[in-house]
Motif scaffolding. Structure first.
Motif, PDB file in Angstrom:
ATOM      1  N   LYS A 145       3.434  -3.482   4.630  1.00 22.79           N
ATOM      2  CA  LYS A 145       2.456  -3.268   4.849  1.00 22.79           C
ATOM      3  C   LYS A 145       2.167  -2.896   2.804  1.00 22.79           C
ATOM      4  CE  LYS A 145      -0.947  -0.671   7.281  1.00 22.79           C
ATOM      5  NZ  LYS A 145      -1.120  -2.011   7.609  1.00 22.79           N
ATOM      6  N   ALA A 146       3.310  -1.822   2.697  1.00 19.14           N
ATOM      7  CA  ALA A 146       3.202  -2.034   1.701  1.00 19.14           C
ATOM      8  C   ALA A 146       2.987  -2.922   0.424  1.00 19.14           C
ATOM      9  CB  ALA A 146       4.310  -0.452   1.260  1.00 19.14           C
ATOM     10  N   LEU A 147       4.356  -3.359   0.315  1.00 17.70           N
ATOM     11  CA  LEU A 147       4.383  -4.220  -0.410  1.00 17.70           C
ATOM     12  C   LEU A 147       3.059  -5.171  -0.403  1.00 17.70           C
ATOM     13  CD1 LEU A 147       8.164  -5.232   0.597  1.00 17.70           C
ATOM     14  CD2 LEU A 147       7.021  -4.514  -1.776  1.00 17.70           C
ATOM     15  N   ALA A 148       2.514  -5.824   0.940  1.00 13.15           N
ATOM     16  CA  ALA A 148       1.244  -6.546   1.373  1.00 13.15           C
ATOM     17  C   ALA A 148       0.545  -6.131   0.633  1.00 13.15           C
ATOM     18  CB  ALA A 148       1.032  -6.685   2.577  1.00 13.15           C
ATOM     19  N   SER A 149       0.057  -4.669   0.564  1.00 10.23           N
ATOM     20  CA  SER A 149      -0.713  -4.062  -0.718  1.00 10.23           C
ATOM     21  C   SER A 149      -1.004  -3.585  -1.226  1.00 10.23           C
ATOM     22  CB  SER A 149      -0.749  -2.277  -0.332  1.00 10.23           C
ATOM     23  OG  SER A 149      -0.305  -2.079  -0.573  1.00 10.23           O
ATOM     24  N   GLU A 150       0.405  -4.029  -2.205  1.00  5.98           N
ATOM     25  CA  GLU A 150       0.640  -4.360  -3.373  1.00  5.98           C
ATOM     26  C   GLU A 150      -0.757  -5.413  -4.579  1.00  5.98           C
ATOM     27  OE1 GLU A 150       3.584  -4.437  -6.132  1.00  5.98           O
ATOM     28  OE2 GLU A 150       4.487  -2.631  -5.113  1.00  5.98           O
ATOM     29  N   SER A 151      -1.117  -6.735  -3.877  1.00  3.76           N
ATOM     30  CA  SER A 151      -2.119  -7.857  -4.375  1.00  3.76           C
ATOM     31  C   SER A 151      -2.733  -7.134  -4.387  1.00  3.76           C
ATOM     32  CB  SER A 151      -1.382  -8.797  -3.647  1.00  3.76           C
ATOM     33  OG  SER A 151      -2.003  -8.432  -2.430  1.00  3.76           O
ATOM     34  N   ARG A 152      -4.054  -6.379  -3.136  1.00  4.24           N
ATOM     35  CA  ARG A 152      -5.369  -5.434  -3.499  1.00  4.24           C
ATOM     36  C   ARG A 152      -5.284  -5.018  -4.147  1.00  4.24           C
ATOM     37  NH1 ARG A 152      -4.298  -5.745   2.156  1.00  4.24           N
ATOM     38  NH2 ARG A 152      -3.490  -3.088   2.036  1.00  4.24           N
ATOM     39  N   GLU A 153      -3.591  -4.362  -4.709  1.00  2.05           N
ATOM     40  CA  GLU A 153      -4.368  -3.050  -5.844  1.00  2.05           C
ATOM     41  C   GLU A 153      -4.827  -3.244  -6.504  1.00  2.05           C
ATOM     42  OE1 GLU A 153      -1.074  -0.660  -5.533  1.00  2.05           O
ATOM     43  OE2 GLU A 153      -0.744  -0.706  -3.169  1.00  2.05           O
ATOM     44  N   SER A 154      -4.931  -5.039  -7.028  1.00  3.27           N
ATOM     45  CA  SER A 154      -5.350  -4.954  -8.296  1.00  3.27           C
ATOM     46  C   SER A 154      -7.149  -5.018  -8.440  1.00  3.27           C
ATOM     47  CB  SER A 154      -5.320  -6.372  -8.658  1.00  3.27           C
ATOM     48  OG  SER A 154      -5.719  -6.828  -7.996  1.00  3.27           O
ATOM     49  N   ASP A 155      -7.354  -4.991  -7.413  1.00  3.61           N
ATOM     50  CA  ASP A 155      -8.729  -4.750  -7.159  1.00  3.61           C
ATOM     51  C   ASP A 155      -9.300  -3.734  -7.552  1.00  3.61           C
ATOM     52  OD1 ASP A 155      -9.101  -7.584  -5.608  1.00  3.61           O
ATOM     53  OD2 ASP A 155      -9.374  -6.700  -3.857  1.00  3.61           O
TER      54      ASP A 155
END
Lengths: 265, 506
Positions: free
Chosen positions: B484-494
């Protein structure tokens, strides 16, 4: 925006029911309702169906609703979506089916198939707003994760502002992986909600903002039931394989809420 | 010191356990036997499925797009060289256990395989080597990797304290700072104490066997307890004086000594035979991987799997918090792909080499020369290594070197364990108070001693399995949190860049 409305019928509906539903959906700026009946290939009398539908069209005309009808053959959901595309409909209007939960889980339902197959907005009419009594949409929930497929959804929300007084903008996000990033995420969510608030302020009398963390479907259902909203507007994504397998947010919300749902693809 | 809840509660639980052992060792033994029996009867399959899942998870993660993510900030580089990193990985993951079981395990399987295999046959020897590889191969490393990956990712990349509970932030949020987080950390402490106690107990038993074999020192519980006392004092001195540098040097020397021992045995022993064993067993291991991974044999030979495979899986799980924190520390700056492939493959290959040389030598002596070591190992598994050395030139030096290895492994493992327990019970502080380290040092040695007195080796194994069960589920949930944490990395750039469109979709 909802000028041309496709309303599928299985011909088990009474004339009164068809009239009520048509008048309900027609009030959202409708100009024409297309009644569609899909027959099983080779079964039934097509001309008989056509004449029954024509009778319904006439009845709707008598109460000032412009309508026409179409009879097709084939797989029901595919034919409904194909016809809707063909007639350049703006929305497909589906009354909620009352199929047993076990049956719909194992075999699926036409409603689910239409939602899955449609590239057009789908309005699914469930228990609220209750047609017999009020027929009025008073409280709208717009669920957002601030991501794709968005502008389409908020244009519909703005349009609905002409008919609905109260809007709740609900954001359900996923918790970030650490406290610092979570703080940034919360600030970002608050900022985005404020921007949406400013955007919809002119369209609604009353706007409430809500932000939650966790499963989107669970929280949307929870909020909608808690505030007894009449309609939920959701943008629909083509979710990847594992989400599809477990049930997309849209399908879980549409099966879980008592309010109506407008799905924007 | 007593302000930390995790410390107080874990210490209380372990103290109750130690007191129960002092007051009535038989009661403790019966209680642990009953608990262990119930766990094996009802959750054996869970250990097997989980072990296989951890391996699949690691492989999928390494091959996924997340493989490029660094265990640290993007600009960070690995702190240790490959050689240093692999040496430390190997030492941390296996240590005493490998020396104890390197000879004893293949011979034990050879003499006493499951019911469907005839003992003391070529088939039994093949089975023995294959399962020794299996028990010490990819699966244990996958378990360690899940734990260390979680800790490394959440502490080095996400800036959280190096605690097991930190890895649960995506799921629990700020609740990791409350009772739920404490509960996870207490489970980790509990598993570590019993995992380490098992290893220390095994080490002490084998040191005793070696001393008996070489110098006629009686092999008894009292002597084993005295060895535990002596080594405890050694590692307590090391922990008190803070000989970090010395311990590091000792660890490196130990690995060097182990390599020298390995090379000597390979050269002085039946080299071709050992290399044939290595090659043949690698093939058998890879070919039967899936079947072995999920074999619980409900129809025939289940007892054997309970005694061996399930014990190992539980032991690795119990060791995982300790090894996880250590491996995480030495892996900072590596990408996930590099970390998984390195930690999964290199120590595994070294372990296979160890088993091929020591296990191969013992099977050669047994099958080709009729040395009769197997029967003696059946009597006392801890003597296996020394009995094999007797058939090699310089047996006295080899046996003394092995005892030295065991003592240093014991001291370094115990010292590292007190340090890790100190971190876990000091809110992840990298410099835990000395008093805490001393308390944990005494506690883990006491647990090892109590278990040895109450039920010997069997009691050690039983408690490792028991303590590991809840932690198995912690590890499974950790996989979910990591993903879940790894998957959220790409969203965090927002929201990191305050950009992002005013979208709305679900």
């Amino acid at each position: 925006m909802l000028k041309k409305i496709v309303q599928p019928l299985d011909m088990s509906e009474s004339l009164a029911e068809v009239k009520m539903r048509a008048s309900f959906i027609d009030r959202f700026g409708g100009e024409e309702i297309v009644l569609v009946h899909v027959m099983n290939p080779g079964l039934g009398d097509k001309s008989l169906m056509q004449s029954r539908l024509t009778h319904l069209v006439d009845a709707l005309g008598s109460v000032g609703i412009q309508a026409r009808c179409l009879v097709t053959e084939g797989h029901v959901a595919s034919e409904i979506t194909r016809t809707a595309m063909e007639v350049a409909a703006d929305v497909i209007y589906l009354p909620a089916s009352r199929k047993n939960i076990l049956v719909s889980s194992f075999l699926g339902s036409t409603t689910e198939d239409v939602i899955r197959l449609s590239d057009l907005p789908v309005f699914m009419h469930k228990l609220r707003p209750e047609l017999v009594r009020t027929e009025k949409v008073r409280h709208l929930v717009f669920a957002t994760d601030f991501r794709q497929a968005a502008s389409r959804a908020w244009l519909y929300v703005r349009m609905l502002g002409r008919y609905v007084s109260k809007l709740t903008i609900l954001h359900v996000g996923e918790r970030a992986a650490d406290p610092d990033t979570e703080q940034l995420r919360r600030e970002h969510a608050d900022r985005m909600l404020s921007e949406l608030n400013a955007k919809f302020k002119v369209d609604f009398q009353d706007i409430a903002l809500m932000s939650r963390i966790g499963s989107p479907a669970r929280h949307i259902i929870d909020v909608v039931e808690q505030i007894q909203a009449d309609l939920v507007v959701l943008g629909r994504l083509n979710e990847p394989f594992p989400s599809k397998l477990l049930g997309s947010t849209c399908s879980r919300v549409t099966s879980g809420v008592s309010s109506s749902v407008l799905l924007i693809p | 010191m007593f302000q930390n809840r995790v410390f107080c509660i874990s210490l209380l639980i372990v103290a109750v356990f130690v007191l129960a052992g002092v007051v009535d060792a038989d009661l403790l033994d019966r209680g642990s036997a009953r608990l262990h029996g119930a766990i094996i009867a009802h959750f054996g399959w869970a250990y097997m499925l989980s072990g296989f899942f951890f391996l699949v998870f690691c492989v999928v993660l390494a091959l996924s797009r997340y493989g490029d993510i660094k265990l640290g900030r993007d600009h960070e580089k690995p702190v240790y060289t490959y050689f240093g990193w692999f040496s430390m990985l190997f030492a941390a993951g296996m240590g005493i256990g490998l020396i104890f079981w390197g000879v004893a395990e293949p011979l034990s399987h050879y003499m006493d395989p499951p019911e469907f295999i005839s003992p003391e046959t070529g088939e039994a020897a093949t089975f023995a080597m294959r399962y020794s590889y299996f028990h010490w191969g990819l699966h244990p490393w996958a378990i360690y990797i899940v734990m260390s990956l979680g800790i490394a990712y959440f502490s080095f990349r996400r800036g959280m304290p190096p605690l097991i509970s930190s890895c649960f932030y995506p799921m629990l949020g700020n609740r990791i700072y409350g009772p739920m987080g404490h509960f996870i950390d207490i489970l980790a402490v509990f598993a570590t104490i019993f995992g380490i106690a098992t290893s220390l107990g095994l080490g002490a038993i084998q040191i005793n066997s070696g001393l008996e074999h070489l110098y006629g020192l009686p092999s008894s519980t009292m002597v084993t307890l005295l060895i535990i006392l002596g080594t405890t004092m050694l590692f307590m001195i090391s922990a008190t004086v803070g000989l970090d540098k010395g311990i590091q040097t000792l660890s490196k020397m130990n690995i060097f000594l182990a390599f020298v021992l390995l090379l000597f045995m390979l050269v002085a022993g039946p080299t071709s035979y050992m290399l044939n064993v290595f090659t043949d067993t690698i093939g058998g291991y890879i070919g039967n991987m899936l079947e072995m991974s999920l074999a619980v044999n409900p129809f025939l030979g289940q007892e054997w799997y309970k005694n061996w495979t399930l014990f190992y899986w539980a032991w690795w799980i119990a060791w995982s918090p300790f090894v996880g924190i250590f491996v995480a520390r030495i892996s900072r700056g590596r990408t996930i792909r590099e970390f998984i492939s390195g930690a999964l493959l290199v120590p595994t290959l070294l372990t296979f080499a160890w088993f091929s040389v020591f296990g191969g030598a013992s099977l050669f002596l047994e099958l080709e020369q009729g040395a009769g070591i197997g029967a003696m190992v059946q009597q006392d598994v801890s003597t296996g290594l020394f009995l094999v050395f007797d058939h090699f030139p310089g047996a006295l030096i080899l046996s003394n070197a092995a005892i030295l290895l065991l003592i240093v492994f014991f001291v370094t493992s115990a010292d590292s364990a007190t340090f890790v327990l100190g971190i876990m019970t000091s809110n992840g502080s990298p410099n835990p108070p000395l008093a805490k380290k001393i308390v944990w040092g005494i506690t883990q040695s006491s647990v090892a001693a109590i278990l040895l007195v109450s039920g010997g080796l069997a009691a050690l194994q039983r408690m490792a399995i028991t303590a590991a069960l809840p932690f198995n589920f912690v590890l499974l949930l950790m996989c979910y949190n990591i993903w879940k944490a790894l998957a959220s990395e790409s969203r965090e750039s927002d929201f990191r860049g305050h950009a992002g469109s005013n979208g709305s979709s679900m």
